[in-house]
Scaffold this motif. Sequence first.
Motif, PDB file in Angstrom:
ATOM      1  N   SER A  56       0.792  -1.229   0.000  1.00 45.87           N
ATOM      2  CA  SER A  56       0.000   0.000   0.000  1.00 45.87           C
ATOM      3  C   SER A  56       0.822   1.275   0.000  1.00 45.87           C
ATOM      4  O   SER A  56       0.428   2.251  -0.616  1.00 45.87           O
ATOM      5  CB  SER A  56      -0.922   0.028   1.222  1.00 45.87           C
ATOM      6  N   LEU A  57       1.941   1.261   0.715  1.00 46.51           N
ATOM      7  CA  LEU A  57       2.585   2.535   0.998  1.00 46.51           C
ATOM      8  C   LEU A  57       3.847   2.731   0.166  1.00 46.51           C
ATOM      9  O   LEU A  57       4.581   1.779  -0.085  1.00 46.51           O
ATOM     10  CB  LEU A  57       2.956   2.624   2.482  1.00 46.51           C
ATOM     11  N   PRO A  58       4.098   3.962  -0.243  1.00 51.25           N
ATOM     12  CA  PRO A  58       5.360   4.253  -0.926  1.00 51.25           C
ATOM     13  C   PRO A  58       6.508   4.328   0.083  1.00 51.25           C
ATOM     14  O   PRO A  58       6.276   4.453   1.282  1.00 51.25           O
ATOM     15  CB  PRO A  58       5.108   5.608  -1.565  1.00 51.25           C
ATOM     16  N   ARG A  59       7.709   4.257  -0.429  1.00 49.98           N
ATOM     17  CA  ARG A  59       8.882   4.281   0.460  1.00 49.98           C
ATOM     18  C   ARG A  59       8.987   5.641   1.143  1.00 49.98           C
ATOM     19  O   ARG A  59       8.714   6.671   0.546  1.00 49.98           O
ATOM     20  CB  ARG A  59      10.135   4.021  -0.373  1.00 49.98           C
ATOM     21  N   VAL A  60       9.346   5.614   2.425  1.00 47.39           N
ATOM     22  CA  VAL A  60       9.452   6.879   3.165  1.00 47.39           C
ATOM     23  C   VAL A  60      10.804   7.519   2.892  1.00 47.39           C
ATOM     24  O   VAL A  60      11.757   6.850   2.504  1.00 47.39           O
ATOM     25  CB  VAL A  60       9.272   6.657   4.676  1.00 47.39           C
ATOM     26  N   ARG A  61      10.847   8.832   3.115  1.00 53.74           N
ATOM     27  CA  ARG A  61      12.123   9.544   3.005  1.00 53.74           C
ATOM     28  C   ARG A  61      12.924   9.301   4.263  1.00 53.74           C
ATOM     29  O   ARG A  61      12.381   8.882   5.290  1.00 53.74           O
ATOM     30  CB  ARG A  61      11.857  11.040   2.868  1.00 53.74           C
ATOM     31  N   ILE A  62      14.227   9.639   4.223  1.00 56.02           N
ATOM     32  CA  ILE A  62      15.067   9.336   5.382  1.00 56.02           C
ATOM     33  C   ILE A  62      14.666  10.207   6.569  1.00 56.02           C
ATOM     34  O   ILE A  62      14.656   9.739   7.719  1.00 56.02           O
ATOM     35  CB  ILE A  62      16.565   9.498   5.029  1.00 56.02           C
ATOM     36  N   ASP A  63      14.255  11.475   6.317  1.00 53.65           N
ATOM     37  CA  ASP A  63      13.880  12.320   7.461  1.00 53.65           C
ATOM     38  C   ASP A  63      12.539  11.867   8.041  1.00 53.65           C
ATOM     39  O   ASP A  63      12.318  11.911   9.250  1.00 53.65           O
ATOM     40  CB  ASP A  63      13.819  13.796   7.048  1.00 53.65           C
ATOM     41  N   GLN A  64      11.644  11.362   7.151  1.00 54.45           N
ATOM     42  CA  GLN A  64      10.383  10.817   7.666  1.00 54.45           C
ATOM     43  C   GLN A  64      10.656   9.574   8.505  1.00 54.45           C
ATOM     44  O   GLN A  64      10.035   9.355   9.547  1.00 54.45           O
ATOM     45  CB  GLN A  64       9.473  10.449   6.498  1.00 54.45           C
ATOM     46  N   LEU A  65      11.624   8.770   8.004  1.00 59.44           N
ATOM     47  CA  LEU A  65      11.963   7.536   8.715  1.00 59.44           C
ATOM     48  C   LEU A  65      12.448   7.838  10.129  1.00 59.44           C
ATOM     49  O   LEU A  65      11.963   7.277  11.112  1.00 59.44           O
ATOM     50  CB  LEU A  65      13.050   6.810   7.930  1.00 59.44           C
ATOM     51  N   MET A  66      13.391   8.779  10.198  1.00 61.39           N
ATOM     52  CA  MET A  66      13.967   9.100  11.506  1.00 61.39           C
ATOM     53  C   MET A  66      12.943   9.804  12.386  1.00 61.39           C
ATOM     54  O   MET A  66      12.831   9.531  13.580  1.00 61.39           O
ATOM     55  CB  MET A  66      15.204   9.984  11.334  1.00 61.39           C
ATOM     56  N   GLY A  67      12.154  10.714  11.775  1.00 61.32           N
ATOM     57  CA  GLY A  67      11.131  11.408  12.545  1.00 61.32           C
ATOM     58  C   GLY A  67      10.110  10.429  13.115  1.00 61.32           C
ATOM     59  O   GLY A  67       9.705  10.529  14.275  1.00 61.32           O
ATOM     60  N   PHE A  68       9.759   9.436  12.300  1.00 59.20           N
ATOM     61  CA  PHE A  68       8.774   8.454  12.745  1.00 59.20           C
ATOM     62  C   PHE A  68       9.299   7.674  13.943  1.00 59.20           C
ATOM     63  O   PHE A  68       8.559   7.413  14.906  1.00 59.20           O
ATOM     64  CB  PHE A  68       8.467   7.510  11.568  1.00 59.20           C
ATOM     65  N   ALA A  69      10.591   7.332  13.905  1.00 62.20           N
ATOM     66  CA  ALA A  69      11.154   6.549  15.011  1.00 62.20           C
ATOM     67  C   ALA A  69      11.252   7.376  16.271  1.00 62.20           C
ATOM     68  O   ALA A  69      10.773   6.976  17.324  1.00 62.20           O
ATOM     69  CB  ALA A  69      12.521   6.017  14.628  1.00 62.20           C
ATOM     70  N   TRP A  70      11.868   8.569  16.177  1.00 65.73           N
ATOM     71  CA  TRP A  70      12.216   9.299  17.389  1.00 65.73           C
ATOM     72  C   TRP A  70      11.091  10.167  17.905  1.00 65.73           C
ATOM     73  O   TRP A  70      10.981  10.398  19.102  1.00 65.73           O
ATOM     74  CB  TRP A  70      13.447  10.179  17.151  1.00 65.73           C
ATOM     75  N   LYS A  71      10.255  10.706  16.992  1.00 61.11           N
ATOM     76  CA  LYS A  71       9.241  11.646  17.444  1.00 61.11           C
ATOM     77  C   LYS A  71       7.875  10.999  17.602  1.00 61.11           C
ATOM     78  O   LYS A  71       6.997  11.569  18.223  1.00 61.11           O
ATOM     79  CB  LYS A  71       9.114  12.802  16.440  1.00 61.11           C
ATOM     80  N   PHE A  72       7.678   9.854  16.960  1.00 63.91           N
ATOM     81  CA  PHE A  72       6.346   9.242  17.046  1.00 63.91           C
ATOM     82  C   PHE A  72       6.385   7.959  17.868  1.00 63.91           C
ATOM     83  O   PHE A  72       5.744   7.844  18.907  1.00 63.91           O
ATOM     84  CB  PHE A  72       5.810   8.964  15.643  1.00 63.91           C
ATOM     85  N   LEU A  73       7.180   6.991  17.412  1.00 61.33           N
ATOM     86  CA  LEU A  73       7.140   5.679  18.055  1.00 61.33           C
ATOM     87  C   LEU A  73       7.718   5.707  19.457  1.00 61.33           C
ATOM     88  O   LEU A  73       7.146   5.154  20.393  1.00 61.33           O
ATOM     89  CB  LEU A  73       7.888   4.654  17.192  1.00 61.33           C
ATOM     90  N   LEU A  74       8.873   6.385  19.618  1.00 55.95           N
ATOM     91  CA  LEU A  74       9.537   6.333  20.925  1.00 55.95           C
ATOM     92  C   LEU A  74       8.719   6.995  22.028  1.00 55.95           C
ATOM     93  O   LEU A  74       8.505   6.388  23.082  1.00 55.95           O
ATOM     94  CB  LEU A  74      10.943   6.931  20.820  1.00 55.95           C
ATOM     95  N   PRO A  75       8.197   8.235  21.834  1.00 56.24           N
ATOM     96  CA  PRO A  75       7.375   8.825  22.912  1.00 56.24           C
ATOM     97  C   PRO A  75       6.152   7.981  23.230  1.00 56.24           C
ATOM     98  O   PRO A  75       5.826   7.774  24.409  1.00 56.24           O
ATOM     99  CB  PRO A  75       6.957  10.177  22.338  1.00 56.24           C
TER     100      PRO A  75
END
Lengths: 373, 159
Positions: free
Chosen positions: A302-321
């Motif tokens: 379903s989803l297109p590949r994420v950009r590197i900043d989206q990837l890092m943002g998703f990990a540190w700003k979304f998933l971790l908190p």
Amino acid sequence: MPRVWDNFVYNWLAGFLQDWVAFLIMGIVVMAIILNFLALLVMVLQYMDRRLIARFQVRFGPNRVGPSGLLQPIADTIKLLTKEDLRPRLADPLVFTLAPLVVFLGGTLAFAVIPFNRSGFLADLNVGILYIFAITSLGAVGIFMAGWSSNNKYSLFGAMRAVAQLVAYEVPVVVSILGVVLITESLSLVDIVEKRDIPLILLQPLGFLIYLAAATAEVGRPPFDLLEAESELIAGYHTEYNGMRWALLQLGEYVATFAVAAVVTTLFLGGWKGPGPAVLGYVWFMLKALFVYLLILWVRASLPRVRIDQLMGFAWKFLLPLALLNVFITAAEALMWPDFPWLLVPVNIAIALGLVVLWSSLFQLRAYRKVEA
Amino acid sequence: MYGTGILKALAVTFKNALRPPFTVQYPDEKVAISLRFRGYNFAWYREKCTVCCTCAKACPVGIIYIVGRLQPNNAYYAERFEIDTGRCLFCGLCVESCPFEAIYMGREFEQAKYARREEFIDWAKKDGDPRVPSSWFRPCEEAGVETHYLQPEQRKVNL
């Protein structure tokens, strides 16, 4: 005495042999079974992958070799086995040869502690989860070895990305699991399955979502496949690989993905539990694991590949908190209601939904400043 | 809000997974070709052709070969009518230029041959063969409308 394999073969062997000899023989036999099972499973998974992705994209997929393309994986395997073994002249021969094995081992060793049934496991470590996270990270070492030894810029880029991604996503993966550990008060996978009657996804919906997303990223499946982004890096870390070495890398990737599915099944979906006699535990486990694999596949389609900043943002700003919040909430619940009554199920689902909605409305990537030319 | 797009994408692929595949499995199945398809295998009608060679002159690559012979009744008879389709552009200028509607585009697309000379269609030798004419540039034929230059029995082209 570790609790292992209380089946009739082990008991029969232990009748006339010493305990450790029986344990050793059983261990070797089961290791062989699991290894061959995984190799065959990857064929099935790859066939499933290609057929289902095709259906998601409104086409047929492989359907020429054998009835509905069922022999396609065998044809692929024969082709890969008979291919010429090429190695770049400037590649590091030792590391280049070793890397596919390390990648493959990273995924495979995880299956040593995963319980397929009540007594269907190779070993019941009391630090099973810790072992799994330690051993699946080995895959990143293998990927970096592959990228580094290939002596190719694309390989190296892919390997660098893989390591960055893995380091970032290891944190939410581990933190999201802590909720499960708090509920079951154990690190052993067998204990985790046996402790509660209900599947833990009901008590830990947020942990499930975080773990699924982060673990998908950790094994580098799409949409997080930056490490082998074919539109940017030819094939990432396995650019220079072909034939059976490439197949081993591929095998490692599929096994790692299935390991994620198996861990999700064990931790969140109640493992082997299901109606029917105890032998059906294997079937239930496989069905649940394949279902989780299907979920990962669906997201991939379903989803297109994420950009590197989206990837890092998703990990540190979304998933971790969210994972940290999940740990705190679960800890508070474990303090107040240690036996986790049924009432907590809707509460936890509501909390999970609320937090996800809240956090995704607060979520922001860094805005890029426009540079005047 | 982030994340809604993800759900939308998942819904789209789920809906697609329930649809039958769009693929046409070519050697086993064939798509229905439009009547106006400008394709391979020209249809040429000896009875309409007057060997005026307009098509050969109109052809930009010059692949139409015609040899005519004057008959006692003062009409020309085409001894040779060959098209080297291996070099054909499928531009349709021969069809457009023909004043007597004697040549039509075909409705086939399988042009692969084992040798280059097999791409020559020699319609003079295939008088009795069935023709699959396209109705491109001849909408009247498709509709069955009467045209002044066709005999009634010739009018209904087997489209």
